[in-house]
Design an enzyme around this catalytic site. Structure first.
Site, PDB file in Angstrom:
ATOM      1  N   CYS A  73       0.832  -1.199   0.000  1.00 25.07           N
ATOM      2  CA  CYS A  73       0.000   0.000   0.000  1.00 25.07           C
ATOM      3  C   CYS A  73       0.861   1.239   0.000  1.00 25.07           C
ATOM      4  CB  CYS A  73      -0.917   0.006   1.215  1.00 25.07           C
ATOM      5  SG  CYS A  73      -1.932   1.474   1.332  1.00 25.07           S
ATOM      6  N   GLY A  74       0.686   2.089  -0.992  1.00 26.93           N
ATOM      7  CA  GLY A  74       1.455   3.325  -1.074  1.00 26.93           C
ATOM      8  C   GLY A  74       0.749   4.508  -0.498  1.00 26.93           C
TER       9      GLY A  74
END
Length: 274
Positions: A111-112
């Site tokens: 997850c960025g």
């Protein structure tokens, strides 16, 4: 203290129809990497402990903390027993921009956007990429991900990391970076390009992953106008690419690809794509 190896050896029991056998297996390492600006920790990411200066520069650029690599006055990588610090000192005029974009995150490698504290920050508007850009043949786009395979030594060892590469027309992939996180690999690539003075507008970014919102955001913030990926985009990522003028090709696996928007950078004649 030296940085740890990006991979390590372990053993596993391999089970098969004819019995089991103990095998040796290399696995990728991941560690907490803190982005520290002017003495204050701004973000903590789980990442592969390699190319940390590239990671720090790329993260700073794609998050809008700096507008150019020259606004990072210095970058020191400090290894600790439980993690790594990328200690950066910024040009004086970047303090206000940093305060506006401050975030604290310690999310999983997939997850960025984990930890962003507002919807507005996660869904920030993007600039339009320049109308200029590379002209690529359909063959270059179709084979882009296969070309990237020659730049993935950590994947060859572990089969557990993503890669992001930069491809120039007529030259193939000329630079790549790997990481357990797909967005980290992309930040590392963008940072490496910035340190080396490579203009992202001259070529295409190639990914071994799906195209999520943050991958489009990072490509556009870097100034790249073509994104090629092995897997699918999300609908929101496609809408962002359309609005930003980013040419988006996906399912590029050697035998072909699917072009989703902005076909004007493709040399071959293709049906019109809105």
């Amino acid at each position: 203290m030296d940085l740890p190896s990006p991979f390590g050896a372990t053993t596993a029991m391999q089970h098969r129809s004819d019995g089991g056998v103990t095998i040796s297996r290399d696995l990728p390492e991941e560690m907490a990497v803190a982005m520290v600006y002017d003495g204050t920790t701004h973000a903590v990411m789980m990442a592969t402990p390699a190319d940390i200066e590239d990671f720090a520069a790329g993260f700073s650029l794609t998050e809008g903390i700096v507008a150019g690599i020259d606004q990072i006055a210095s970058c020191d990588v400090i290894a600790h027993p439980k993690g790594i610090e990328a200690q950066m000192w910024l040009a004086e005029d970047r303090g206000a921009a940093l305060a506006a974009r401050r975030r604290t995150l310690a999310g999983p490698v997939g997850c960025g956007l984990c930890g962003i504290d507002s919807i507005e920050a996660a869904m920030r508007s993007l600039p339009e990429v320049a109308d200029r850009g590379p002209m690529l043949t359909d063959g270059e786009i179709a084979s882009a991900v296969l070309s990237l395979r020659d730049w993935q030594p950590l994947h060859d060892r572990t089969r557990a990391v993503h890669a992001a590469g930069f491809m120039l027309p007529g030259q193939g992939v000329v630079l790549a970076r790997e990481d357990v996180g797909r967005h980290n690999a992309l930040d590392k690539l963008i940072g490496a390009m910035a340190w080396q003075g490579i203009d992202p507008a001259q070529g295409a970014i190639v990914l071994t992953s799906r195209v999520s919102t943050e991958m489009v955001q990072k490509c556009v913030m870097a100034g790249c106008s073509v994104l090629i990926a092995v897997s699918a985009p999300t609908l929101h990522a496609l809408r962002l690419a359309q609005d930003a003028g980013l040419t988006l090709a996906a399912f590029a696996r050697g035998e072909g690809f699917e072009l989703f928007c902005h076909p004007q950078r493709l040399r071959a004649k293709v049906p019109h794509v809105a």
